[in-house]
Design an enzyme around this catalytic site. Sequence first.
Site, short mmCIF file in Angstrom:
data_model
loop_
_atom_site.label_atom_id
_atom_site.label_comp_id
_atom_site.label_asym_id
_atom_site.label_seq_id
_atom_site.Cartn_x
_atom_site.Cartn_y
_atom_site.Cartn_z
CB SER A 12 -8.12 2.19 3.43
OG SER A 12 -7.60 3.47 3.80
CG ASN A 14 -14.95 6.08 -2.38
OD1 ASN A 14 -15.20 6.00 -1.18
ND2 ASN A 14 -15.24 7.16 -3.08
CB ILE A 15 -11.02 1.95 -5.80
CG1 ILE A 15 -11.70 2.93 -6.78
CG2 ILE A 15 -10.53 0.72 -6.55
CD1 ILE A 15 -10.78 3.45 -7.87
CB CYS A 130 -13.89 3.44 -13.92
SG CYS A 130 -13.95 5.25 -13.99
CB ALA A 162 -15.02 11.04 -8.17
N PRO A 164 -10.77 11.04 -3.36
CG PRO A 164 -10.09 11.64 -1.22
CD PRO A 164 -11.00 10.70 -1.94
N GLY A 165 -8.43 9.96 -4.56
CA GLY A 165 -7.51 9.33 -5.50
C GLY A 165 -7.94 9.55 -6.94
CB ALA A 168 -5.18 13.01 -6.90
CG ASN A 169 -4.49 9.39 -10.02
OD1 ASN A 169 -3.34 9.26 -10.40
ND2 ASN A 169 -4.87 9.14 -8.78
#
Length: 314
Positions: A12, A14-15, A130, A162, A164-165, A168-169
């Site tokens: 849930s 941004n993306i 992206c 950008a 947190p996901g 983290a990646n």
Amino acid sequence: MMTKVKCAVIGSGNIGTDLMIKIMRNSSILEMAALVGIDAASDGLARARRLGVATTHEGLDGLRRLGDYPDIRVVFDATSAGSHKAHSEALLADGKQVIDLTPAAIGPFTIPSVNLDSHLDQGNVNMVTCGGQATIPIVAAINRVSPVRYAEIVASISSKSAGPGTRANIDEFTETTARAIEDVGGAQHGKAIIILNPAEPPMIMRDTVFCFCDTADVNDIRASVEAMVREVQAYVPGYRLKQDVLFDHVGSNAPLLIPEMGGSFTGIKVSVFLEVEGAAHYLPAYAGNLDIMTSAAVQTAERLAEKRNWWRAA
């Protein structure tokens, strides 16, 4: 009237939130059935509830307890590479079509304008990153004219886009994108760099592609790149060339040393500069990195639904 194909989004942030809104606004094939998160107070879940979409903050377990779960055919995973392995195993066991928006790369790399038709029978498809969605079509366009010996891409996005996901990646982003440059784009060697730019006002997503290829007719390369840009624009309207394609001829009298190739290079260096403006469905238009990922994911899901005869035009 055709019945739409029910889908759920895990994540849930941004993306995931942008993807939910894009499905609800733009898709004549997909129906948003549920948004899944792990933070009950997230903006994405609150927005979903306001839009009348079923929600759970208990992750995949919560999704599987929802009454509509048996009718959901497509599940988008917009969480993290680390979480996706467990999600994928459970969802595939439940017979769901999985579309992975993380850099986990469990399923085959999928770029709609390049190789989507090759993966329409796969239970899990990976949307790369992206930066990959923006730049790999260009590498592939050049490679279909002249073999690309080395390709390097730089994806620059606004720090504000950008979440947190994404942060983290970062390592997975560079590794996954570099592999896809080779596997999908066709380059013999690939390298990827991401830049989170804190500039104010926030910058629109910018991507730079450098390809080192064998000598060929530059007009053919230019035409191939421009044709590919039009193909991507069909599902990402804000995708465009920032300036004309540039060419530098590298002769044997002054070869370039490229360590990633393990030696020197002679041929043509092709430089392509791109800009991706978002549709501003969730974050403002500068967040083209969200728009190209979610647009590619929706395009993929719609084609899969048509291929599986889950939905047919009336």
